[in-house]
Design an enzyme around this catalytic site. Structure first.
Site, mmCIF file in Angstrom:
data_model
loop_
_atom_site.group_PDB
_atom_site.id
_atom_site.type_symbol
_atom_site.label_atom_id
_atom_site.label_comp_id
_atom_site.label_asym_id
_atom_site.label_seq_id
_atom_site.Cartn_x
_atom_site.Cartn_y
_atom_site.Cartn_z
ATOM 1 N N GLY A 157 -4.096 -8.201 48.607
ATOM 2 C CA GLY A 157 -5.193 -8.757 49.102
ATOM 3 C C GLY A 157 -4.829 -10.317 49.992
ATOM 4 O O GLY A 157 -5.567 -10.660 50.949
ATOM 5 N N GLU A 198 -2.578 -16.243 46.681
ATOM 6 C CA GLU A 198 -3.486 -15.169 46.201
ATOM 7 C C GLU A 198 -4.564 -15.118 47.247
ATOM 8 O O GLU A 198 -5.033 -16.290 47.973
ATOM 9 C CB GLU A 198 -4.202 -15.491 44.995
ATOM 10 C CG GLU A 198 -3.934 -14.702 43.895
ATOM 11 C CD GLU A 198 -4.119 -13.123 43.894
ATOM 12 O OE1 GLU A 198 -4.506 -12.898 44.884
ATOM 13 O OE2 GLU A 198 -4.246 -12.462 42.788
ATOM 14 N N ASP A 199 -5.277 -13.954 47.281
ATOM 15 C CA ASP A 199 -6.783 -14.041 47.952
ATOM 16 C C ASP A 199 -8.006 -14.665 47.407
ATOM 17 O O ASP A 199 -8.676 -15.342 47.843
ATOM 18 C CB ASP A 199 -7.075 -12.521 48.466
ATOM 19 C CG ASP A 199 -7.077 -11.725 47.154
ATOM 20 O OD1 ASP A 199 -6.841 -11.976 46.107
ATOM 21 O OD2 ASP A 199 -7.406 -10.375 47.436
ATOM 22 N N ASP A 232 -11.055 -15.095 40.376
ATOM 23 C CA ASP A 232 -12.051 -14.398 40.142
ATOM 24 C C ASP A 232 -12.210 -14.749 38.394
ATOM 25 O O ASP A 232 -12.372 -15.820 38.181
ATOM 26 C CB ASP A 232 -12.321 -12.938 40.380
ATOM 27 C CG ASP A 232 -13.621 -12.440 39.877
ATOM 28 O OD1 ASP A 232 -14.288 -13.276 39.440
ATOM 29 O OD2 ASP A 232 -14.072 -11.172 39.941
ATOM 30 N N LYS A 254 -13.754 -18.128 42.662
ATOM 31 C CA LYS A 254 -14.976 -17.671 42.362
ATOM 32 C C LYS A 254 -15.339 -18.198 41.012
ATOM 33 O O LYS A 254 -15.019 -17.311 40.093
ATOM 34 C CB LYS A 254 -15.258 -16.187 42.626
ATOM 35 C CG LYS A 254 -16.540 -15.523 42.477
ATOM 36 C CD LYS A 254 -16.555 -14.107 42.145
ATOM 37 C CE LYS A 254 -16.316 -13.176 43.532
ATOM 38 N NZ LYS A 254 -16.490 -11.759 43.125
ATOM 39 N N PHE A 311 -19.782 -10.020 45.955
ATOM 40 C CA PHE A 311 -18.555 -9.244 46.212
ATOM 41 C C PHE A 311 -18.153 -9.445 47.498
ATOM 42 O O PHE A 311 -18.706 -9.212 48.478
ATOM 43 C CB PHE A 311 -18.498 -7.918 45.666
ATOM 44 C CG PHE A 311 -17.363 -7.109 45.977
ATOM 45 C CD1 PHE A 311 -16.450 -7.498 44.563
ATOM 46 C CD2 PHE A 311 -16.631 -6.451 46.863
ATOM 47 C CE1 PHE A 311 -15.283 -6.900 44.299
ATOM 48 C CE2 PHE A 311 -15.599 -5.872 46.660
ATOM 49 C CZ PHE A 311 -14.797 -6.232 45.396
ATOM 50 N N ASP A 349 -10.659 -6.530 49.780
ATOM 51 C CA ASP A 349 -11.052 -5.006 49.946
ATOM 52 C C ASP A 349 -12.154 -4.743 48.826
ATOM 53 O O ASP A 349 -12.266 -5.275 48.078
ATOM 54 C CB ASP A 349 -9.782 -4.116 49.580
ATOM 55 C CG ASP A 349 -9.355 -4.000 48.223
ATOM 56 O OD1 ASP A 349 -9.016 -5.186 47.708
ATOM 57 O OD2 ASP A 349 -9.680 -2.888 47.616
ATOM 58 N N ARG A 389 -10.411 -4.456 54.569
ATOM 59 C CA ARG A 389 -9.330 -5.616 54.678
ATOM 60 C C ARG A 389 -9.154 -6.280 55.960
ATOM 61 O O ARG A 389 -8.853 -7.543 56.206
ATOM 62 C CB ARG A 389 -8.077 -5.037 53.989
ATOM 63 C CG ARG A 389 -7.942 -4.738 52.621
ATOM 64 C CD ARG A 389 -6.413 -4.505 52.333
ATOM 65 N NE ARG A 389 -6.205 -3.822 51.006
ATOM 66 C CZ ARG A 389 -6.319 -4.617 49.695
ATOM 67 N NH1 ARG A 389 -6.550 -5.588 49.824
ATOM 68 N NH2 ARG A 389 -6.295 -3.951 48.677
HETATM 69 P P1 IMP Z 1 -9.083 -11.618 38.927
HETATM 70 O O1 IMP Z 1 -10.129 -11.407 38.177
HETATM 71 O O2 IMP Z 1 -8.900 -13.384 39.184
HETATM 72 O O3 IMP Z 1 -7.849 -11.321 38.091
HETATM 73 O O4 IMP Z 1 -8.871 -11.197 40.241
HETATM 74 C C1 IMP Z 1 -7.888 -10.410 40.474
HETATM 75 C C2 IMP Z 1 -8.160 -9.742 42.049
HETATM 76 O O5 IMP Z 1 -9.391 -9.072 41.883
HETATM 77 C C3 IMP Z 1 -8.011 -10.545 43.142
HETATM 78 O O6 IMP Z 1 -6.785 -10.787 43.498
HETATM 79 C C4 IMP Z 1 -8.811 -9.471 44.175
HETATM 80 O O7 IMP Z 1 -7.727 -8.727 44.722
HETATM 81 C C5 IMP Z 1 -9.761 -8.721 43.266
HETATM 82 N N1 IMP Z 1 -11.037 -9.683 43.309
HETATM 83 C C6 IMP Z 1 -11.650 -10.351 42.525
HETATM 84 N N2 IMP Z 1 -12.999 -10.769 43.279
HETATM 85 C C7 IMP Z 1 -13.100 -9.974 44.359
HETATM 86 C C8 IMP Z 1 -14.168 -10.041 45.376
HETATM 87 O O8 IMP Z 1 -15.043 -10.522 45.433
HETATM 88 N N3 IMP Z 1 -14.014 -9.183 46.643
HETATM 89 C C9 IMP Z 1 -12.715 -8.364 46.622
HETATM 90 N N4 IMP Z 1 -11.643 -8.480 45.559
HETATM 91 C C10 IMP Z 1 -11.918 -9.247 44.513
HETATM 92 MG MG MG Z 2 -7.231 -6.681 45.398
#
Ligand code: IMP
Ligand code: MG
Length: 181
Positions: A45, A100-101, A104, A132, A153, A160, A166
């Site tokens: 990402g 990171e992208d 969340d 987020k 989302f 993605d 992407r």
């Molecule tokens: P985490 O929930 O912070 O562990 O997020 C892990 C991964 O979930 C991120 O690095 C993204 O690749 C993916 N992710 C979380 N939210 C989104 C979104 O809104 N769109 C696309 N990917 C997401």
């Molecule tokens: Mg991802």
């Protein structure tokens, strides 16, 4: 681009993103003067943000890559994080920024940060193009971030849905019709 048919809204345009990435690069350049810095890209990402960011950092940096997985073809985290590719470089005594992208739930970064801190680096910081906060399930904040996004989302600029979208140049909200059938 044909993929825009599945986009509900553009949140940040390619131009706005470029401006923001420039600012983040400038800040990192100021903060890490005279330090040995390794930038770690979390695949896949962050790859597009990463390649833009490193070209906006005016320091003698090194780069490396890790990969984690937690999602599969879903829009919600499973809460389970797995490391599928480790760093090639030792990080003892080095300053590290994980790129990171999106943050969340924060569970991925919490896991990655802990794992890297156990290797005795000088420091570990987090840089994410998106934050987020509504999704957070652990106490974690990015040290550098670009934009705060609402509980929607996101796709594009590296992000993605089921490995698609992407390559969209903008940061977009995916039309829910794509994943609610
Ligand atoms: P985490 O929930 O912070 O562990 O997020 C892990 C991964 O979930 C991120 O690095 C993204 O690749 C993916 N992710 C979380 N939210 C989104 C979104 O809104 N769109 C696309 N990917 C997401
Ligand atoms: Mg991802």
């Amino acid at each position: 681009m044909k993929l825009y048919k599945d986009v509900k809204e553009v949140l940040y345009s390619a131009d706005e993103i470029a401006q923001k990435v420039k600012e983040i690069g400038k800040k990192i350049t100021e903060d890490y003067q005279g330090k040995e810095l390794l930038l770690v890209c979390t695949l896949r990402g962050a790859s597009i943000f990463f390649s833009d960011l490193v070209r906006n950092i005016d320091l003698d940096i090194k780069i490396d890559f890790i990969a984690t997985t937690s999602y599969g073809a879903s829009t919600k985290t499973s809460g389970e994080v797995k490391l599928t590719k480790d760093l090639n470089t030792p990080i003892v005594g080095k300053h590290v920024i994980i790129v990171e992208d999106i943050v969340d739930s924060g569970l991925t970064l919490k896991y990655v940060k802990r794992m890297l801190e156990a290797r005795d680096p000088a420091s570990v910081k987090i840089c994410s193009i998106l934050d987020k906060p509504s999704g957070r399930r652990t106490e974690l904040t990015a040290d550098y971030y670009g934009f705060v996004v609402p509980d929607v989302f996101i796709v594009g600029y590296g992000l993605d849905y089921a490995e698609r979208y992407r390559q969209l140049p903008d940061i977009c909200v995916l039309d829910p019709k794509v994943y609610t059938k």
